[in-house]
Scaffold this motif. Structure first.
Motif, PDB file in Angstrom:
ATOM      1  N   GLY A   1      -2.765   7.302   7.230  1.00  0.00           N
ATOM      2  CA  GLY A   1      -2.612   6.446   6.067  1.00  0.00           C
ATOM      3  C   GLY A   1      -2.256   5.021   6.451  1.00  0.00           C
ATOM      4  O   GLY A   1      -2.751   4.058   5.851  1.00  0.00           O
TER       5      GLY A   1
ATOM      6  N   ILE B   1      -3.271   5.667  -1.199  1.00  0.00           N
ATOM      7  CA  ILE B   1      -4.114   6.609  -0.473  1.00  0.00           C
ATOM      8  C   ILE B   1      -3.388   7.941  -0.397  1.00  0.00           C
ATOM      9  O   ILE B   1      -2.206   8.005  -0.059  1.00  0.00           O
ATOM     10  CB  ILE B   1      -4.465   6.079   0.938  1.00  0.00           C
ATOM     11  CG1 ILE B   1      -5.357   7.059   1.682  1.00  0.00           C
ATOM     12  CG2 ILE B   1      -3.218   5.759   1.754  1.00  0.00           C
ATOM     13  CD1 ILE B   1      -5.908   6.504   2.993  1.00  0.00           C
TER      14      ILE B   1
ATOM     15  N   SER C   1       0.860  -1.182   0.000  1.00  0.00           N
ATOM     16  CA  SER C   1       0.000   0.000   0.000  1.00  0.00           C
ATOM     17  C   SER C   1       0.897   1.232   0.000  1.00  0.00           C
ATOM     18  O   SER C   1       1.962   1.219   0.624  1.00  0.00           O
ATOM     19  CB  SER C   1      -0.894   0.030   1.250  1.00  0.00           C
ATOM     20  OG  SER C   1      -1.731  -1.102   1.319  1.00  0.00           O
TER      21      SER C   1
ATOM     22  N   ASN D   1      -5.233   3.019   7.756  1.00  0.00           N
ATOM     23  CA  ASN D   1      -6.326   2.894   6.794  1.00  0.00           C
ATOM     24  C   ASN D   1      -5.895   2.202   5.503  1.00  0.00           C
ATOM     25  O   ASN D   1      -6.547   2.352   4.462  1.00  0.00           O
ATOM     26  CB  ASN D   1      -6.910   4.271   6.484  1.00  0.00           C
ATOM     27  CG  ASN D   1      -7.804   4.782   7.600  1.00  0.00           C
ATOM     28  OD1 ASN D   1      -8.966   4.390   7.719  1.00  0.00           O
ATOM     29  ND2 ASN D   1      -7.254   5.643   8.444  1.00  0.00           N
ATOM     30  N   THR D   2      -4.807   1.453   5.562  1.00  0.00           N
ATOM     31  CA  THR D   2      -4.379   0.638   4.435  1.00  0.00           C
ATOM     32  C   THR D   2      -4.195  -0.802   4.919  1.00  0.00           C
ATOM     33  O   THR D   2      -4.151  -1.061   6.127  1.00  0.00           O
ATOM     34  CB  THR D   2      -3.060   1.157   3.831  1.00  0.00           C
ATOM     35  OG1 THR D   2      -2.081   1.319   4.878  1.00  0.00           O
ATOM     36  CG2 THR D   2      -3.270   2.492   3.126  1.00  0.00           C
ATOM     37  N   THR D   3      -4.041  -1.719   3.977  1.00  0.00           N
ATOM     38  CA  THR D   3      -4.037  -3.132   4.349  1.00  0.00           C
ATOM     39  C   THR D   3      -2.834  -3.911   3.829  1.00  0.00           C
ATOM     40  O   THR D   3      -2.715  -5.106   4.116  1.00  0.00           O
ATOM     41  CB  THR D   3      -5.309  -3.823   3.828  1.00  0.00           C
ATOM     42  OG1 THR D   3      -5.362  -3.699   2.393  1.00  0.00           O
ATOM     43  CG2 THR D   3      -6.556  -3.190   4.425  1.00  0.00           C
TER      44      THR D   3
ATOM     45  N   GLU E   1      -2.828  -0.575  -3.638  1.00  0.00           N
ATOM     46  CA  GLU E   1      -3.701   0.540  -3.278  1.00  0.00           C
ATOM     47  C   GLU E   1      -2.853   1.765  -2.981  1.00  0.00           C
ATOM     48  O   GLU E   1      -1.715   1.664  -2.512  1.00  0.00           O
ATOM     49  CB  GLU E   1      -4.581   0.198  -2.064  1.00  0.00           C
ATOM     50  CG  GLU E   1      -3.825  -0.059  -0.776  1.00  0.00           C
ATOM     51  CD  GLU E   1      -4.729  -0.295   0.425  1.00  0.00           C
ATOM     52  OE1 GLU E   1      -5.905   0.109   0.387  1.00  0.00           O
ATOM     53  OE2 GLU E   1      -4.236  -0.872   1.419  1.00  0.00           O
TER      54      GLU E   1
ATOM     55  N   VAL F   1       1.232   5.423   0.716  1.00  0.00           N
ATOM     56  CA  VAL F   1       0.656   6.554   1.432  1.00  0.00           C
ATOM     57  C   VAL F   1       1.382   7.822   1.004  1.00  0.00           C
ATOM     58  O   VAL F   1       2.611   7.895   1.073  1.00  0.00           O
ATOM     59  CB  VAL F   1       0.774   6.370   2.960  1.00  0.00           C
ATOM     60  CG1 VAL F   1       0.292   7.613   3.690  1.00  0.00           C
ATOM     61  CG2 VAL F   1      -0.013   5.140   3.409  1.00  0.00           C
TER      62      VAL F   1
ATOM     63  N   ILE G   1       4.182  -0.885   3.576  1.00  0.00           N
ATOM     64  CA  ILE G   1       3.678   0.471   3.387  1.00  0.00           C
ATOM     65  C   ILE G   1       4.768   1.297   2.728  1.00  0.00           C
ATOM     66  O   ILE G   1       5.847   1.499   3.299  1.00  0.00           O
ATOM     67  CB  ILE G   1       3.272   1.121   4.725  1.00  0.00           C
ATOM     68  CG1 ILE G   1       2.320   0.222   5.502  1.00  0.00           C
ATOM     69  CG2 ILE G   1       2.648   2.492   4.476  1.00  0.00           C
ATOM     70  CD1 ILE G   1       1.020  -0.077   4.797  1.00  0.00           C
TER      71      ILE G   1
ATOM     72  N   ARG H   1      -7.457   6.383  -3.763  1.00  0.00           N
ATOM     73  CA  ARG H   1      -8.287   6.774  -2.620  1.00  0.00           C
ATOM     74  C   ARG H   1      -7.824   8.129  -2.105  1.00  0.00           C
ATOM     75  O   ARG H   1      -6.675   8.289  -1.685  1.00  0.00           O
ATOM     76  CB  ARG H   1      -8.176   5.724  -1.523  1.00  0.00           C
ATOM     77  CG  ARG H   1      -9.153   5.934  -0.373  1.00  0.00           C
ATOM     78  CD  ARG H   1      -8.987   4.825   0.638  1.00  0.00           C
ATOM     79  NE  ARG H   1      -9.814   5.042   1.810  1.00  0.00           N
ATOM     80  CZ  ARG H   1      -9.673   4.390   2.963  1.00  0.00           C
ATOM     81  NH1 ARG H   1      -8.721   3.455   3.067  1.00  0.00           N
ATOM     82  NH2 ARG H   1     -10.463   4.646   3.985  1.00  0.00           N
TER      83      ARG H   1
END
Length: 321
Positions: free
Chosen positions: A75, A36, A6, A78-80, A34, A8, A84, A58
């Protein structure tokens, strides 16, 4: 199984720069699953740009400017992804496989909690010798690093009270204290355009000094605390003095009650051995000895043409407000 990623990105009033950062990130050979973007209250049309040009990203707009560190914490939770990625809104990988190489290193080295990319700034300065093999470092740089989520969950989020600087040092000290390693990948280049928007040197000096002291109060083992507080104060004061007469030390002195309150609130010292190891890395492995404010290589280095953004997509330098 390949680790998932993910990304951020925290942003504030840097819409044109953010456009480049996102475009470059999404063009990676193995892009994040993803992304964000946390907008810290921008007023430059960043929201409209995100909705029109990056509908798959997002986008979350904070109601007020809560600071870079709070945005990065937001961030993270709210990420998975298993990992990161953190890049700034004005930084990006120079090579299309940069992220994939970072992930591969974490995949192959389970004791590594974070990889620090090699940072190159717009004036051509480079943090590490590009041809060097991976080696342990005391901290990563916020504008280009990859974290292992499981390791961060063991040591906790950034201290939000640090607000905008020094969070990397504190987290990496905690990671070292927990038995993890932080490794530099000198061959993985991240270009940092260092937009002048929102940069205030006086404020940066204040937070560097203040947050170093908070970190010492929070993490330094009791037998070394008095010495380290004095050393940190003297070192930062000397750096400020070299840049000319400043009010920074006076402001930090006035902030001492707050520094002690925050440091004691978060006090969880690491072991003496781990702390001494971290200090040794700070002296021997960090750029310019003990600070990442100044890269190792003093002479400007030319970048391969392929790593530069096209003229049409590069924002013109902005003036500080």
């Amino acid at each position: 199984m390949t680790l998932t990623v993910s990304a951020v990105i925290a942003t504030y009033n840097r819409g044109p720069e953010l456009r480049i950062a996102l475009t470059r990130l999404m063009a990676q050979t193995a892009p994040p699953m993803e992304i964000i973007v946390i907008d810290d209250g921008s007023s430059d049309g960043t929201g409209a740009m995100m909705r029109a040009e990056f509908p798959t990203v997002r986008y979350i707009r904070q109601p007020h400017n809560g600071g870079l560190i709070l945005a990065r914490n937001f961030g993270f939770v709210n990420t998975t992804g298993d990992c990161i990625l953190s890049v700034d809104d004005d930084s990006w990988f120079e090579e299309p496989d940069g992220l994939a190489r970072c992930v591969a290193h974490l995949q192959d080295n389970p004791d590594v909690a974070a990889v620090a990319c090699n940072i190159e700034t717009r004036d051509g300065l480079v943090y590490f010798p590009k041809a060097a093999a991976p080696f342990d470092v005391p901290w990563y740089v916020g504008c280009g690093h990859l974290l292992r989520r499981s390791a961060v969950e063991k040591v906790g989020l950034y201290m939000p009270e640090l607000y905008r600087q020094g969070e990397e040092k504190d987290r990496c000290l905690r990671l070292v204290g927990a038995g993890f390693r932080v490794v530099a990948l000198p061959g993985v280049m991240v270009y940092h355009d260092k937009s002048e928007k929102g940069r205030k040197p006086g404020l940066e000096r204040f937070y560097n000094h203040r947050n170093d002291l908070i970190r010492e109060v929070a993490r330094c083992p009791a037998p070394l605390l008095a010495w380290r507080l004095a050393r940190s104060w003297a070192g930062n004061s000397w750096k400020n003095l070299r840049r000319g007469p400043r009010l920074t030390d006076l402001k930090v002195l006035l902030a001492l009650p707050e520094i002690l309150r925050i440091g004691l609130k978060h006090r969880a010292p690491v072991g003496v051995e781990a702390y001494r190891r971290w200090l040794h890395l700070a002296k021997t492995a960090a750029p310019s000895g003990a600070s990442m404010e100044k890269p190792l290589n003093r002479k400007p280095l030319s970048r391969p043409a392929a790593s530069r953004p096209a003229a049409a997509e590069r924002p013109s330098p902005a003036r500080s407000e």
